[in-house]
Design an enzyme around this catalytic site. Structure first.
Site, PDB file in Angstrom:
ATOM      1  CG  ASP A  26     -29.546  39.134  11.389  1.00  0.00           C
ATOM      2  OD1 ASP A  26     -30.382  39.818  10.766  1.00  0.00           O
ATOM      3  OD2 ASP A  26     -29.578  37.891  11.426  1.00  0.00           O
ATOM      4  CD  GLU A  45     -36.855  31.223  10.530  1.00  0.00           C
ATOM      5  OE1 GLU A  45     -36.919  32.112   9.675  1.00  0.00           O
ATOM      6  OE2 GLU A  45     -35.789  30.909  11.081  1.00  0.00           O
ATOM      7  CD  GLN A  89     -26.387  36.410  12.097  1.00  0.00           C
ATOM      8  OE1 GLN A  89     -26.401  36.262  10.875  1.00  0.00           O
ATOM      9  NE2 GLN A  89     -27.455  36.751  12.767  1.00  0.00           N
ATOM     10  NE  ARG A 107     -39.366  32.902  14.163  1.00  0.00           N
ATOM     11  CZ  ARG A 107     -38.165  33.191  13.658  1.00  0.00           C
ATOM     12  NH1 ARG A 107     -37.113  33.338  14.460  1.00  0.00           N
ATOM     13  NH2 ARG A 107     -38.002  33.324  12.363  1.00  0.00           N
ATOM     14  CG  ASP A 132     -33.551  32.285  14.084  1.00  0.00           C
ATOM     15  OD1 ASP A 132     -34.385  32.843  13.359  1.00  0.00           O
ATOM     16  OD2 ASP A 132     -32.325  32.377  13.906  1.00  0.00           O
ATOM     17  CG  ASP A 173     -24.150  27.925  11.530  1.00  0.00           C
ATOM     18  OD1 ASP A 173     -24.310  29.140  11.299  1.00  0.00           O
ATOM     19  OD2 ASP A 173     -24.856  27.026  11.021  1.00  0.00           O
ATOM     20  CG  ASN A 189     -27.898  27.599  12.835  1.00  0.00           C
ATOM     21  OD1 ASN A 189     -27.590  26.425  12.638  1.00  0.00           O
ATOM     22  ND2 ASN A 189     -27.417  28.591  12.108  1.00  0.00           N
ATOM     23  CG  HIS A 190     -26.829  31.934  14.038  1.00  0.00           C
ATOM     24  ND1 HIS A 190     -27.789  31.342  13.250  1.00  0.00           N
ATOM     25  CD2 HIS A 190     -27.329  33.149  14.360  1.00  0.00           C
ATOM     26  CE1 HIS A 190     -28.809  32.163  13.097  1.00  0.00           C
ATOM     27  NE2 HIS A 190     -28.559  33.268  13.764  1.00  0.00           N
TER      28      HIS A 190
END
Ligand code: GLC
Ligand code: CA
Length: 531
Positions: A67, A250, A176, A206, A208, A178, A109-110
């Site tokens: 990703d 974000e 990915q 940032r 995400d 979490d 997050n992941h």
């Protein structure tokens, strides 16, 4: 801190101009076809001369790159393709020396499924701290209220792991998983990552995919109260250790929900304004200011030290999650006739192709970007009107190499052309031999030079000097949308900077003080006000 005339000093991110770039896409220093930190260093003069004050770098950490680096395998390293940690430190110091701030990604997050935490978790005993770094379940029927974000690629937010003998939760790709924020060890580990990068001198992070940190049964598992509780903890952790840093959320959410990421000034300093972005395109296409006015009216006031981050395009698809079904249908028809241009719930195109390469429309949207209330974020290459390639798959079509010159590989790399991490744009209208920095630097009428003048004008009238420049002369200004020029028809809207607070007496020298009224017309035909 205060300015020379005693007004409080605005935090740096409030009058910044942010430039988003991917290290691998910008400049290749060692001729292997992939951009890197040594290459990026050679371009700092270019971005500074553009009028940018901060760089936002996409993830550059060790990763299987499934990703594009948002699948992180090591939070505190640098991917070997891009250089070493000392290359990063060198780049950071050089950026600072030139008065540029640096914002990096905190993908909290992941992780990648290749991260040692996940590899350890799948082998660990059920119920152990190690296993509970991630979110496991015996059934895929939990948290069914959560939507699927990568709907073109993933059928479910749960995937089966044969090693663990259980399902694991993932809001994005199945590779990915979490992280489980219910686990205090995870929260501590993330704070250590924050300390690592801010300790090196990074100015902003940032955050995400921040709405998805916690899940909650019977809800969409977004914006859960516990997520906000963690953000308050993160913020006070940062404030106690690192002055003058910035957290950017974000949160692809409606204005009211996005604004909750500011807390009462005790969570994030900034948040992207996602709903505004598609409405700029809607307004320009329908020649009606209403979509913009409407979304600004829905946007709640935010704490004084907080700021919206505004953008026209970024490294992802032009997301159509925050519009109505009718608006989405209209935007698809207007901007993405070909099915290849669509991905997930959005459009994978760059600014110039979206606007039919119409110079006046490109200027109009950039002028709005720089006069609406918030900090503008410019996506690399859009300042020269770069094209895209919808046939490259996923979102790669908007992530192709930066076009510097008419030299080999557009001046991006000395490698064999087939070695480039992604092919250059060869579409006739946007061919890399025609659309590049060098040609536009020579032409005073080019888009690049127009963008420079726009950013210079904005800087002058906001009174903002470059980050790191002496504080003198930086008056506190704010941007706000002024009253609409109704008599002139539905297409027109005025936005302009406004001085916060009334001050009597002479204007501070060098502040560029004063009020500028920026009037934008969405109409294709000239309008005059009735006498
Ligand atoms: C964010 C990023 C996007 C990435 C996703 C998963 O939305 O902007 O590029 O794919 O998070 O990490
Ligand atoms: Ca390289």
């Amino acid at each position: 801190m205060t300015t020379r005339d005693g007004e409080p000093h605005p935090p740096w991110y409030k009058d910044a101009v942010i430039y988003e770039l991917h290290v691998r896409a910008f400049c290749d220093g060692n001729a292997d076809g992939i951009g890197d930190f040594p290459g990026l260093m050679t371009t700092l003069g270019y971005v500074r001369d553009l009028g940018v004050t901060a760089l936002w770098l996409l993830p550059f950490y060790p990763s299987p790159l499934k990703d594009d680096g948002y699948d992180i395998a090591d939070f505190t390293g640098v991917h070997a393709d891009y250089g070493t940690l000392s290359d990063f430190q060198h780049f950071l110091d050089e950026a600072h020396r030139r008065g540029l701030r640096v914002i990096t990604e905190l993908v909290l997050n992941h992780t990648s499924d290749q991260h040692p935490w996940f590899q350890r978790a799948r082998h660990a005993l059920s119920g152990s701290v190690e296993r509970d770094y991630y979110v496991w379940s015996d059934t895929p029927e939990r948290y069914e209220g959560a939507r699927i974000i990568f709907r073109d690629f993933e059928p479910s937010n749960w995937s089966w792991d044969p090693v663990a003998g259980a399902y694991y939760w993932h809001r994005f790709y199945a590779h990915q998983p979490d992280l489980n924020f219910d686990n205090p060890a995870v929260r501590r580990a993330i704070l250590e990552v924050v300390d690592f990068w801010l300790g090196l001198g990074v100015d902003g992070l940032r955050l995400d995919a921040v709405p998805y940190l916690y899940e909650a049964e019977g809800t969409p598992s977004e914006n859960v109260p516990l997520t906000h509780a963690f953000l308050k903890e993160l913020r006070s952790h940062v404030d106690a250790r690192f002055p003058d840093r910035m957290l950017l959320a974000e949160a692809n959410q409606w204005p009211e929900d996005a604004a909750t990421y500011f807390g009462t000034g005790d969570e994030c300093h900034m948040a992207f304004h996602f709903p505004l972005m598609p409405r700029l395109y809607l307004a320009i296409r329908t020649e009606d200011r209403l979509p913009i006015i409407d979304v600004l009216a829905q946007t709640p006031p935010i704490p004084e030290a907080c700021q919206w981050a505004l953008f026209l395009r970024n490294h992802d698809e032009l997301t159509l999650e925050m519009v109505s079904d009718e608006e989405r249908l209209y935007l698809y028809r207007a901007f993405a006739q070909e099915p290849e241009a669509r991905v997930n719930l959005g459009i994978r195109r760059r600014l110039a192709p979206l606007l039919g390469n119409d110079r006046r429309r490109i200027e109009l949207l950039n002028a709005l970007l720089c006069s609406l209330p918030g900090t503008p974020v410019i996506y690399y290459g859009d300042e020269i009107g770069m094209g895209d390639n919808v046939y490259l798959g996923d979102r790669d079509g908007v992530r192709t190499p930066m076009q510097w010159s008419a030299d080999r590989n557009a001046g991006f790399s000395r490698a064999h052309p087939q070695q480039l991490y992604l092919p250059l744009i060869v579409d006739h209208e946007f061919h890399h031999q025609a659309v590049h920095v060098e040609a536009q630097q020579r032409n005073p009428h080019s888009l690049l030079n127009w963008m420079r003048r726009l950013l210079a004008l904005r800087r002058h009238h906001l009174g903002g000097e470059r980050a790191g420049a002496p504080a003198q002369g930086r008056a506190q200004h704010g941007l706000r949308a002024c009253g609409a020029a109704d008599a002139a028809g539905p297409a027109r809207r005025a936005f302009g900077p406004r001085r916060r607070g009334r001050r009597r007496g002479p204007r501070p020298r060098g502040s560029g003080a004063g009020c500028v009224l920026a009037v934008s017309s969405m109409s294709t035909s000239p309008r005059t006000r009735a006498a």
